[in-house]
Write an enzyme that holds these catalytic residues in place. Structure first.
Site, PDB file in Angstrom:
ATOM      1  CD  GLU A  97     -20.093  22.149 -18.613  1.00 18.25           C
ATOM      2  OE1 GLU A  97     -19.609  21.197 -19.238  1.00 18.25           O
ATOM      3  OE2 GLU A  97     -20.351  23.241 -19.139  1.00 18.25           O
ATOM      4  CB  SER A 153      -0.942   0.001   1.204  1.00 15.09           C
ATOM      5  OG  SER A 153      -0.198  -0.125   2.401  1.00 15.09           O
ATOM      6  CB  SER A 200     -15.841  25.515 -28.425  1.00 19.08           C
ATOM      7  OG  SER A 200     -15.859  24.731 -29.604  1.00 19.08           O
ATOM      8  CE  LYS A 206     -20.255  25.707 -26.819  1.00 16.33           C
ATOM      9  NZ  LYS A 206     -21.476  25.348 -26.137  1.00 16.33           N
ATOM     10  CB  THR A 212     -41.102  26.555  -6.566  1.00 17.43           C
ATOM     11  OG1 THR A 212     -42.245  27.044  -7.256  1.00 17.43           O
ATOM     12  CG2 THR A 212     -40.838  27.426  -5.345  1.00 17.43           C
ATOM     13  CG  HIS A 213     -42.489  23.065  -9.091  1.00 16.75           C
ATOM     14  ND1 HIS A 213     -42.664  21.760  -8.707  1.00 16.75           N
ATOM     15  CD2 HIS A 213     -43.142  23.819  -8.166  1.00 16.75           C
ATOM     16  CE1 HIS A 213     -43.405  21.717  -7.611  1.00 16.75           C
ATOM     17  NE2 HIS A 213     -43.704  22.956  -7.251  1.00 16.75           N
TER      18      HIS A 213
HETATM   19  N1  ARG Z   1      -0.859  -1.476   5.247  1.00 18.62           N
HETATM   20  C1  ARG Z   1      -1.772  -1.940   6.248  1.00 18.62           C
HETATM   21  C2  ARG Z   1      -3.068  -1.144   6.178  1.00 18.62           C
HETATM   22  O1  ARG Z   1      -3.046  -0.088   5.630  1.00 18.62           O
HETATM   23  C3  ARG Z   1      -1.171  -1.750   7.598  1.00 18.62           C
HETATM   24  C4  ARG Z   1      -1.618  -2.723   8.619  1.00 18.62           C
HETATM   25  C5  ARG Z   1      -1.172  -4.071   8.267  1.00 18.62           C
HETATM   26  N2  ARG Z   1      -1.361  -5.003   9.322  1.00 18.62           N
HETATM   27  C6  ARG Z   1      -1.299  -6.284   9.067  1.00 18.62           C
HETATM   28  N3  ARG Z   1      -1.430  -7.069  10.047  1.00 18.62           N
HETATM   29  N4  ARG Z   1      -1.118  -6.738   7.848  1.00 18.62           N
HETATM   30  O2  ARG Z   1      -4.080  -1.568   6.643  1.00 18.62           O
END
Ligand code: ARG
Length: 467
Positions: free
Chosen positions: A292, A25, A279, A285, A157-158
């Site tokens: 948006e 992660s 545009s 434009k 309204t509406h």
């Molecule tokens: N990268 C993990 C998370 O964001 C951290 C915790 C991981 N803990 C574990 N026991 N694998 O959740």
């Protein structure tokens, strides 16, 4: 190539390279490094105070973490993607820099309570940053309201013209949405403001730790009393993303109006060139592109909310790797709301208001009809009958191609003998607006009172922040 993992002792083989990347992660949680380092420093200090590590070891850990923080701040340190997450990356780097004492940092701690600490600290600060940005936007809107305090436009309204209102009243309704969003972010901050540190993996630890000490050092307001709850609760993240989703909902409603108002058909406002695009094919434009885009980005923040709710659904206690999916959506919600708040703030503060066009639109649509009925009702005609009389009058005027205020007294009297010349006066659109003196109504005094109240409220909440 075998990669070293923190659980190496238990394993004979190494984890598949592709799976290591799948489970990592770091690209997402890298932004938690300041919280992770703060959490580790507080933890090490507490370990030293409790005699679990020596003061020298604590000092080495502190210096090591500080040098890592400096390098990260100066972008002088690139983690290898072989580190699973920010917690492992910092810990391995610490051990590389200071050796043995670095290996003691994780005593009485698990990544399960560590990640919860980091994420809570992040949400806490992020929630208050969002609230600050929202306060700035409210103030910006109030300034525009003051600058156009007596500009009249149709209220709808509406999507049909209903009654004339002051533009300032309309703008104050916009800022009121953001007051509620601020409250939601503050509540999300309060939900995050509890320390899970010391819950360890899930059950607590036999080490003589002091949870109050780390909670206080990290500025948490309280500690989470149950270790299993501490590592598995992510309600605070849902609260944050819900607040973000509501903010986007409000921004999208405002953007919709900005887009409509800047069409030739409405012509109420002109967005500044800085907040419009052209545009590539149609030279005439001028598009409200960014409004948006804000409207469109609302969908992704709703997606972030549904994402986390679905991740948490049916999840058994306590930590499960599913929880690693909690951060990406929240970071995305934060980044999206931050960018959209800034865009909308800019659009509103730089738009030019075409007051004459608004007034002209407010003259049409028979918007004084209710006042004419009220005039009859005040003179003893039952409101239902008055409604009928004025309805027929409007039909007549429409067929004649006239506005109500262009009708003569004789024409009015065809519909009710009660009408006198006084009745013609209520048809003046400025009087229609001025007559709405009820609390919260669109009269000038009421709008002035609202502006004063909003400003006082924002000022007092800013004083609270400074304390
Ligand atoms: N990268 C993990 C998370 O964001 C951290 C915790 C991981 N803990 C574990 N026991 N694998 O959740």
């Amino acid at each position: 190539m075998a990669t070293l993992t923190p659980w190496g002792g238990r394993f004979e083989g190494s984890v598949d390279e592709e799976m290591l990347a799948f489970g990592a992660s770091l690209p997402v949680d890298l932004r938690l490094w300041p919280e992770d380092i703060a959490g580790s420093m507080a933890h090490a200090d507490m370990l030293a105070k409790q005699g679990i590590i020596t003061p020298r070891e604590n000092e080495a850990i502190f210096e090591g973490l500080k040098s890592i923080a400096d390098d990260l701040r100066n972008e002088a340190l690139d983690f290898e993607l072989s580190d699973e997450d920010i917690h492992m990356a910092i810990e391995s780097e610490l051990v590389r820099r200071i050796g043995e004492p670095g290996k003691k940092l994780h005593t009485a701690r698990s990544r399960n309570d560590q990640v919860a600490v980091d994420f809570r600290l992040y949400c806490l600060h992020a929630a208050f940053e969002m609230a600050d940005m929202l306060s700035d936007l409210r103030l910006g809107i109030v300034e525009v309201a003051e600058a156009h305090i007596d500009t009249i436009l149709p209220g709808y309204t509406h999507m049909q013209k209903a009654q004339p209102v002051l533009l300032s009243q309309h703008l104050l309704a916009w800022q009121a949405m953001f007051e509620r969003d601020i409250n939601r972010f503050v509540d999300a901050g309060i939900a995050a403001d509890a320390s899970p540190l010391g819950a360890a993996a899930l059950a607590g630890t036999p080490h003589p730790i002091d949870r109050e000490n780390t909670a206080e050092a990290l500025g948490f307001n309280r500690i989470i009393p149950n270790s299993m709850d501490a590592v598995s609760d992510r309600d605070f993240a849902c609260d944050f993303i819900y607040a973000a989703a509501m903010t986007m909902l409000h921004l999208s409603r405002i953007c919709e109006e900005l887009i409509l108002w800047s069409t030739e058909e409405f012509g109420f406002i002109t967005l500044s060139d800085a907040y419009s695009t052209g545009s590539s094919i149609m030279p005439q434009k001028k598009n409200a592109d960014f409004a948006e885009l804000v409207r469109g980005k609302t969908g992704r923040v709703y997606g972030d909310l549904i994402g986390i709710l679905t991740t948490l659904k049916s999840l058994p206690l306590t930590y499960n790797k599913d929880l690693q999916e909690d951060k990406e959506g929240l970071f995305d919600a934060y980044d999206t709301v931050e960018a959209c708040l800034s865009a909308v703030h800019g659009m509103i503060c730089t738009m030019s208001v075409n007051s004459e066009r608004m007034l002209e639109a407010a003259q049409g649509g028979f918007m004084a009809a209710t006042d004419l009925a009220d005039w009859l009702a005040a003179r003893g005609v039952a409101f239902r009958d008055a409604h009928e009389v004025v309805g027929s009058t409007v039909l007549y005027a429409e067929k004649q191609g006239k506005r109500l205020d262009e009708l003569t007294l004789e024409e009015l009297q065809q519909f009710s003998g009660v009408f006198t010349t006084d009745a013609l006066e209520v048809l003046d659109i400025k009087r229609v607006v001025a007559a709405r003196t009820s609390f919260g109504g669109t009269s000038l005094e009421s709008v002035r009172a609202q502006i004063a109240a909003v400003k006082a409220q924002i000022e007092s909440s800013c004083d609270d922040c400074d304390e």
